[in-house]
Design a protein around this motif. Structure first.
Motif, PDB file in Angstrom:
ATOM      1  N   TYR A 427       0.862   6.073  -3.219  1.00 56.14           N
ATOM      2  CA  TYR A 427       1.517   6.402  -1.950  1.00 56.14           C
ATOM      3  C   TYR A 427       0.696   7.435  -1.213  1.00 56.14           C
ATOM      4  CZ  TYR A 427       5.344   3.918  -4.139  1.00 56.14           C
ATOM      5  OH  TYR A 427       6.097   2.951  -4.736  1.00 56.14           O
ATOM      6  N   GLN A 428       0.525   7.205   0.093  1.00 56.32           N
ATOM      7  CA  GLN A 428      -0.211   8.183   0.902  1.00 56.32           C
ATOM      8  C   GLN A 428       0.758   8.756   1.935  1.00 56.32           C
ATOM      9  OE1 GLN A 428      -3.557   6.751   3.280  1.00 56.32           O
ATOM     10  NE2 GLN A 428      -4.641   8.671   2.892  1.00 56.32           N
ATOM     11  N   PRO A 429       0.885  10.098   1.961  1.00 52.79           N
ATOM     12  CA  PRO A 429       1.868  10.698   2.867  1.00 52.79           C
ATOM     13  C   PRO A 429       1.476  10.573   4.330  1.00 52.79           C
ATOM     14  CG  PRO A 429       0.598  12.391   1.728  1.00 52.79           C
ATOM     15  CD  PRO A 429       0.171  11.085   1.138  1.00 52.79           C
ATOM     16  N   VAL A 445      -1.502  -0.846  -2.745  1.00 49.22           N
ATOM     17  CA  VAL A 445      -1.525  -1.457  -4.068  1.00 49.22           C
ATOM     18  C   VAL A 445      -2.872  -1.232  -4.757  1.00 49.22           C
ATOM     19  CG1 VAL A 445      -2.303  -3.728  -3.245  1.00 49.22           C
ATOM     20  CG2 VAL A 445      -0.900  -3.593  -5.320  1.00 49.22           C
ATOM     21  N   ARG A 446      -2.842  -1.100  -6.075  1.00 57.16           N
ATOM     22  CA  ARG A 446      -4.057  -1.012  -6.894  1.00 57.16           C
ATOM     23  C   ARG A 446      -3.867  -1.874  -8.145  1.00 57.16           C
ATOM     24  NH1 ARG A 446      -4.862   1.317  -3.048  1.00 57.16           N
ATOM     25  NH2 ARG A 446      -5.602   3.408  -2.522  1.00 57.16           N
ATOM     26  N   TRP A 447      -5.002  -2.328  -8.644  1.00 56.98           N
ATOM     27  CA  TRP A 447      -4.946  -3.139  -9.870  1.00 56.98           C
ATOM     28  C   TRP A 447      -5.429  -2.259 -11.030  1.00 56.98           C
ATOM     29  CZ3 TRP A 447      -7.705  -8.577 -10.315  1.00 56.98           C
ATOM     30  CH2 TRP A 447      -7.423  -9.128 -11.572  1.00 56.98           C
ATOM     31  N   VAL A 499       4.944  -0.727   4.029  1.00 56.53           N
ATOM     32  CA  VAL A 499       4.340  -1.740   3.163  1.00 56.53           C
ATOM     33  C   VAL A 499       3.482  -2.650   4.038  1.00 56.53           C
ATOM     34  CG1 VAL A 499       4.836  -3.781   1.748  1.00 56.53           C
ATOM     35  CG2 VAL A 499       6.137  -1.671   1.386  1.00 56.53           C
ATOM     36  N   ASN A 500       2.294  -2.988   3.514  1.00 51.13           N
ATOM     37  CA  ASN A 500       1.364  -3.842   4.266  1.00 51.13           C
ATOM     38  C   ASN A 500       1.673  -5.321   4.061  1.00 51.13           C
ATOM     39  OD1 ASN A 500      -0.885  -1.913   5.333  1.00 51.13           O
ATOM     40  ND2 ASN A 500      -0.459  -1.269   3.224  1.00 51.13           N
ATOM     41  N   LEU A 501       1.617  -6.088   5.146  1.00 49.27           N
ATOM     42  CA  LEU A 501       1.779  -7.541   5.046  1.00 49.27           C
ATOM     43  C   LEU A 501       0.450  -8.215   5.363  1.00 49.27           C
ATOM     44  CD1 LEU A 501       5.142  -8.386   6.873  1.00 49.27           C
ATOM     45  CD2 LEU A 501       4.738  -7.953   4.439  1.00 49.27           C
ATOM     46  N   ILE A 561       2.011  -1.916  13.925  1.00 44.47           N
ATOM     47  CA  ILE A 561       0.776  -2.695  14.071  1.00 44.47           C
ATOM     48  C   ILE A 561      -0.357  -1.857  13.470  1.00 44.47           C
ATOM     49  CG2 ILE A 561      -0.781  -3.884  15.653  1.00 44.47           C
ATOM     50  CD1 ILE A 561       2.010  -5.064  15.611  1.00 44.47           C
ATOM     51  N   ASP A 562      -0.930  -2.410  12.384  1.00 44.85           N
ATOM     52  CA  ASP A 562      -1.944  -1.706  11.596  1.00 44.85           C
ATOM     53  C   ASP A 562      -3.324  -1.928  12.209  1.00 44.85           C
ATOM     54  OD1 ASP A 562      -2.902  -0.220   9.530  1.00 44.85           O
ATOM     55  OD2 ASP A 562      -2.422  -1.654   7.937  1.00 44.85           O
ATOM     56  N   ASP A 563      -4.216  -1.011  11.932  1.00 42.85           N
ATOM     57  CA  ASP A 563      -5.618  -1.138  12.367  1.00 42.85           C
ATOM     58  C   ASP A 563      -5.715  -1.449  13.853  1.00 42.85           C
ATOM     59  OD1 ASP A 563      -6.000  -0.830   9.689  1.00 42.85           O
ATOM     60  OD2 ASP A 563      -6.589  -2.912   9.310  1.00 42.85           O
ATOM     61  N   ASP A 585      -6.688   2.333  14.386  1.00 46.30           N
ATOM     62  CA  ASP A 585      -7.629   1.984  13.322  1.00 46.30           C
ATOM     63  C   ASP A 585      -8.451   3.190  12.907  1.00 46.30           C
ATOM     64  OD1 ASP A 585      -8.708  -0.286  11.736  1.00 46.30           O
ATOM     65  OD2 ASP A 585     -10.587   0.468  12.635  1.00 46.30           O
ATOM     66  N   ARG A 586      -8.613   3.346  11.579  1.00 51.69           N
ATOM     67  CA  ARG A 586      -9.245   4.571  11.085  1.00 51.69           C
ATOM     68  C   ARG A 586     -10.703   4.688  11.508  1.00 51.69           C
ATOM     69  NH1 ARG A 586      -8.278   1.576   6.335  1.00 51.69           N
ATOM     70  NH2 ARG A 586     -10.139   1.026   5.144  1.00 51.69           N
ATOM     71  N   SER A 587     -11.352   3.546  11.858  1.00 56.31           N
ATOM     72  CA  SER A 587     -12.757   3.632  12.265  1.00 56.31           C
ATOM     73  C   SER A 587     -12.898   4.481  13.542  1.00 56.31           C
ATOM     74  CB  SER A 587     -13.322   2.226  12.482  1.00 56.31           C
ATOM     75  OG  SER A 587     -12.613   1.584  13.510  1.00 56.31           O
ATOM     76  N   VAL A 621      -7.523  10.386   8.975  1.00 53.26           N
ATOM     77  CA  VAL A 621      -7.619  11.799   9.366  1.00 53.26           C
ATOM     78  C   VAL A 621      -8.304  12.547   8.227  1.00 53.26           C
ATOM     79  CG1 VAL A 621      -6.305  13.872   9.925  1.00 53.26           C
ATOM     80  CG2 VAL A 621      -5.579  11.644  10.809  1.00 53.26           C
ATOM     81  N   GLU A 622      -9.606  12.845   8.442  1.00 56.30           N
ATOM     82  CA  GLU A 622     -10.385  13.409   7.345  1.00 56.30           C
ATOM     83  C   GLU A 622     -10.659  14.898   7.534  1.00 56.30           C
ATOM     84  OE1 GLU A 622     -13.830  10.870   6.842  1.00 56.30           O
ATOM     85  OE2 GLU A 622     -12.652   9.461   5.648  1.00 56.30           O
ATOM     86  N   THR A 623     -10.414  15.415   8.708  1.00 54.88           N
ATOM     87  CA  THR A 623     -10.721  16.838   8.929  1.00 54.88           C
ATOM     88  C   THR A 623      -9.624  17.531   9.727  1.00 54.88           C
ATOM     89  OG1 THR A 623     -11.857  16.381  11.000  1.00 54.88           O
ATOM     90  CG2 THR A 623     -13.218  16.385   9.002  1.00 54.88           C
ATOM     91  N   GLY A 640      -4.237  10.658   6.206  1.00 53.84           N
ATOM     92  CA  GLY A 640      -5.660  10.648   5.889  1.00 53.84           C
ATOM     93  C   GLY A 640      -5.998  11.549   4.729  1.00 53.84           C
ATOM     94  N   TYR A 641      -7.259  11.434   4.289  1.00 56.65           N
ATOM     95  CA  TYR A 641      -7.716  12.159   3.111  1.00 56.65           C
ATOM     96  C   TYR A 641      -7.574  13.675   3.275  1.00 56.65           C
ATOM     97  CZ  TYR A 641      -9.884   7.819   1.402  1.00 56.65           C
ATOM     98  OH  TYR A 641     -10.105   6.555   0.946  1.00 56.65           O
ATOM     99  N   HIS A 642      -7.646  14.126   4.534  1.00 63.05           N
ATOM    100  CA  HIS A 642      -7.541  15.563   4.750  1.00 63.05           C
ATOM    101  C   HIS A 642      -6.160  16.071   4.309  1.00 63.05           C
ATOM    102  CE1 HIS A 642      -8.024  19.511   6.363  1.00 63.05           C
ATOM    103  NE2 HIS A 642      -6.987  19.372   7.164  1.00 63.05           N
TER     104      HIS A 642
END
Ligand code: C2E
Ligand code: CA
Ligand code: CA
Length: 689
Positions: A427-429, A445-447, A499-501, A561-563, A585-587, A621-623, A640-642
């Motif tokens: 989970y990412q807050p 999800v991860r395997w 949740v992503n579809l 709407i993602d990305d 979109d994160r890019s 959001v990295e910074t 984001g990772y930040h």
């Protein structure tokens, strides 16, 4: 340029079937009629023989009875004659003859009684009852004759012996009647025999004809059986839809080619072709179009191959081309290029031109494997590399094989992973930029692979989409995420989960029903669930996607709407959809500090999105600086990772507890400053120049 309609290219084997079935049905009906005719014929034969025999025995019996009565009548006549004779010549011999005739008469009556029926017996009893009276009268008459008392004789003759005439008459009449019966029975027997005589040749001919028919029908049957046998063999070696050799026949031919390689030192090329986006064609136009397209692929490929080459269909949109005695890898890739070119002309299916591209994996025996299984596996890996890296064609390279997604897909059966609970969620807050509150969590999800460790979704989600496992996978993710949402609610800290579809989920008409069932199973209110869909997923088949989205939204679920920004959807198009949230979109977000264009894009998206009433989420959001800028743009939510990487539910809980113990607004310097401050001002200035 368009190819002809699919029918001429339909394999001959498929067309044989209906006529074979028709002829089988015809021969079954003919056999039925034949059996009925033979039955009728035998019934007639049995009836006729029994009728004849019973008529004959009735005629014989009637004749015998008639004879018995005639004997009785003759005996009576003789008796009367002797009686008259004795009156003229009263000699003892005459008297003896009279007695003998009487005895004959009684004996004849006895035989009638013995052989006759109830009527005959009644008749005999009647006659025998009258007989003693008559005998007594005769005795007295003969005594009168002996005395020469003519008057007494005449008296007895006219008065008492006369009833004898009655007996005689009755017997004679009975004899005549019996004779008539005998004649009638005989006439009937004769008619029957005439009928038999006339019918016998006719029946013989009918029998002959039926026998001939039987022979021809049984020949037909045998032919049908032979055809069916041949077809069964054909079917077991060929694909039902396209009529192309199937995996079994391919394995057989590949085995032969490899044995020939070993004998004469040649090499065999194997090309594995997989149509790109074939599922989209199926989803968009329907399976009949997809099927019609598949039947046209084989002939197209065969058109550029040698006679000795084999085109087989493995499954779905996967084809294999076997190239025996191919010189080198260059030759094999040359053929692969020709095949790709052959598929470039659009396929014409029921008035629609369908464009098809194909990814090809190339292997050569000896170089990439010695046996059929290895070669096929390596061709599959090469094909997968060609597909995922958009190469069109790829020769197998053991170096790529190490950690490629294809390897993982092959090694770990994704379905087994699902069943064994190896697919877990991190989970990412998501945090409110203005308040710093945790406003949501995205489930990712991860395997948890037993050998490869944690595998990220980019490596297996495409595999799941490719193999149709995405439906069960999404259900599993929803189930797990909603269970987690329930746990958070129960802990007094309700938190929305996202949740992503996948695109394919959005075309699944059953999805809204399944989501509703899962929500109620976990007792989670719909507003705690957000479903993220990408623009491209919306555009695959907009009408269908819109219907599913509307049903989901009607449940009270939020749609995100993602990305957003990565595709070509205009905000105007979103107006008509039940959308609540845009995730930029994160890019763009990740690079917005370095790239003013991206900053401008982000800012425009935020403004326009707000105008349309959407909540704006920035991911990537990295910074700290990104947050500050986003705040200046008025963005609502940051992810984001930040703030945090995606983490397990347990780690997430710890993270939340840590934050609540040291409450920390996202914007250390206060939003007022940032909204008007130099950070955003700088960006906007640089954008303007
Ligand atoms: P996404 O929906 O865009 O998910 C966000 C991805 O960005 C996540 O990658 C996340 O780890 C990553 N990310 C988050 N913050 C940052 C950041 O600050 N910097 C960078 N560079 N990346 C960040 P992840 O978890 O590897 O997921 C990748 C993609 O896999 C997701 O992209 C989503 O499209 C897909 N995916 C993940 N889970 C599921 C799922 O359950 N179902 C489906 N259909 N797709 C999923
Ligand atoms: Ca997402
Ligand atoms: Ca995203």
């Amino acid at each position: 340029m368009a190819k002809p309609a699919p029918d001429p290219e339909a394999p001959a084997g498929l067309q044989l079937r209906p006529s074979g079935e028709r002829s089988a049905r015809r021969s079954r009906i003919a056999s039925g009629v034949l059996v009925l005719l033979l039955l009728a014929l035998s019934v007639f034969a049995v009836w006729s023989s029994q009728a004849t025999s019973s008529a004959a025995s009735r005629a014989v019996a009637a004749n015998a009875m008639s004879d018995r009565y005639t004997e009785a009548a003759s005996a009576v006549a003789a008796e009367e004659l002797m009686e008259r004779k004795y009156r003229l010549e009263p000699r003892p011999e005459i008297r003896g003859l009279y007695d003998a005739s009487d005895a004959d008469f009684v004996a004849a009556l006895g035989r009638i009684r013995h052989q006759g029926d109830a009527g005959d017996r009644a008749f005999v009893d009647r006659v025998l009852a009258e007989h003693p009276g008559y005998l007594a009268a005769i005795d007295r008459m003969f005594a009168a004759v002996d005395r020469g008392d003519t008057a007494a004789v005449l008296l007895i003759d006219s008065g008492e012996v006369d009833p004898f005439v009655g007996i005689e008459k009755a017997v004679t009449e009975a004899a005549r009647h019996k004779n008539d019966i005998a004649l009638t029975e005989l006439a009937y027997l004769q008619r029957l025999e005439t009928l038999n005589r006339q019918l016998t040749p006719v029946l013989f001919l009918i029998g002959l004809a039926l026998a001939a028919l039987l022979v021809s029908i049984s020949r037909g049957h045998r032919r049908v059986l032979e055809d069916e046998g041949a077809r069964a063999v054909r079917d077991s070696l060929h694909d039902a839809l396209t009529g192309l050799p199937n995996r079994t026949l391919l394995a057989d031919r590949l085995g032969q080619a490899l044995r020939a390689d070993a004998r004469v030192g040649t090499a065999t090329g194997l090309l594995l072709l997989d149509l790109d986006r074939f599922k989209d064609i199926n989803d968009t136009f329907g399976h009949p179009y997809g099927d019609a397209l598949l039947t046209q692929v084989g002939p197209r490929l065969a058109g550029v191959l040698r006679d000795v080459d084999t085109v087989a269909r493995l499954a779905g949109d996967e084809f294999v081309v076997l190239l025996p005695e191919v010189g080198s890898i260059a030759d094999a890739t040359g053929v692969a290029a020709k095949l790709r070119a052959a598929l470039e002309t659009p396929f014409h299916v029921q008035g629609i031109d369908l464009d098809v591209e194909v990814s090809v994996g190339v292997v050569l025996s000896g170089e990439h494997g010695q046996d059929a299984t290895t070669l096929l596996k390596h061709a599959d890996i090469a094909m997968y590399a060609a597909k995922t890296q958009n190469l069109g064609m790829c020769v197998y390279d053991p170096a790529v094989d190490g950690h490629s997604p294809a390897k993982l897909a092959l090694l770990g059966d994704l379905r087994r992973a699902l069943d064994r609970g190896e697919l877990i969620l991190h989970y990412q807050p998501q945090l409110s930029i203005s308040t710093g509150d945790i406003v949501g969590a995205e489930a990712l999800v991860r395997w948890q692979h037993p050998e490869h460790g944690l595998v990220f979704p980019d490596e297996f989600i495409p595999v799941a989409e490719h193999t149709g496992l995405i439906g069960p996978l999404t259900r599993h993710v929803l189930d797990t995420a909603l269970a987690q949402a329930r746990t958070w609610s129960d802990a007094g800290r309700p938190l929305p989960v996202s949740v992503n579809l996948s695109a394919r989920n959005l075309l699944d008409q059953d999805l809204p029903g399944q989501v509703a069932a899962l929500l109620s199973a976990h007792g989670v209110p719909p507003e705690l669930l957000t479903l993220e869909v990408t623009e491209s997923a919306l555009m695959t088949e907009p009408a269908r996607a819109q219907k599913v989205l509307e049903q989901l939204s009607a449940l009270g679920i939020r749609i995100s709407i993602d990305d957003f920004g990565a595709g070509y959807t205009s905000l105007g198009q979103l107006k008509n959809l039940p959308v609540n949230e845009l995730k930029i979109d994160r890019s763009f977000v990740m690079t917005m500090i370095q790239d003013p264009n991206n900053a401008l894009i982000v800012q425009s998206l935020i403004n326009l999105g707000h105008d349309l009433g959407f909540t704006l989420v920035a991911e990537g959001v990295e910074t700290e600086q990104i947050i500050t800028t986003l705040a200046g743009f008025g963005c609502d939510v940051a992810q984001g990772y930040h703030l945090s990487r995606p983490i397990t539910a347990a780690a997430f809980d710890t993270w939340c507890t840590g934050r609540s113990m040291t409450p920390m607004p996202l914007l250390t310097s206060g939003s007022h400053f940032l909204a008007n401050g130099p950070a955003s001002g700088e960006v906007l200035t640089s954008l303007a120049t």
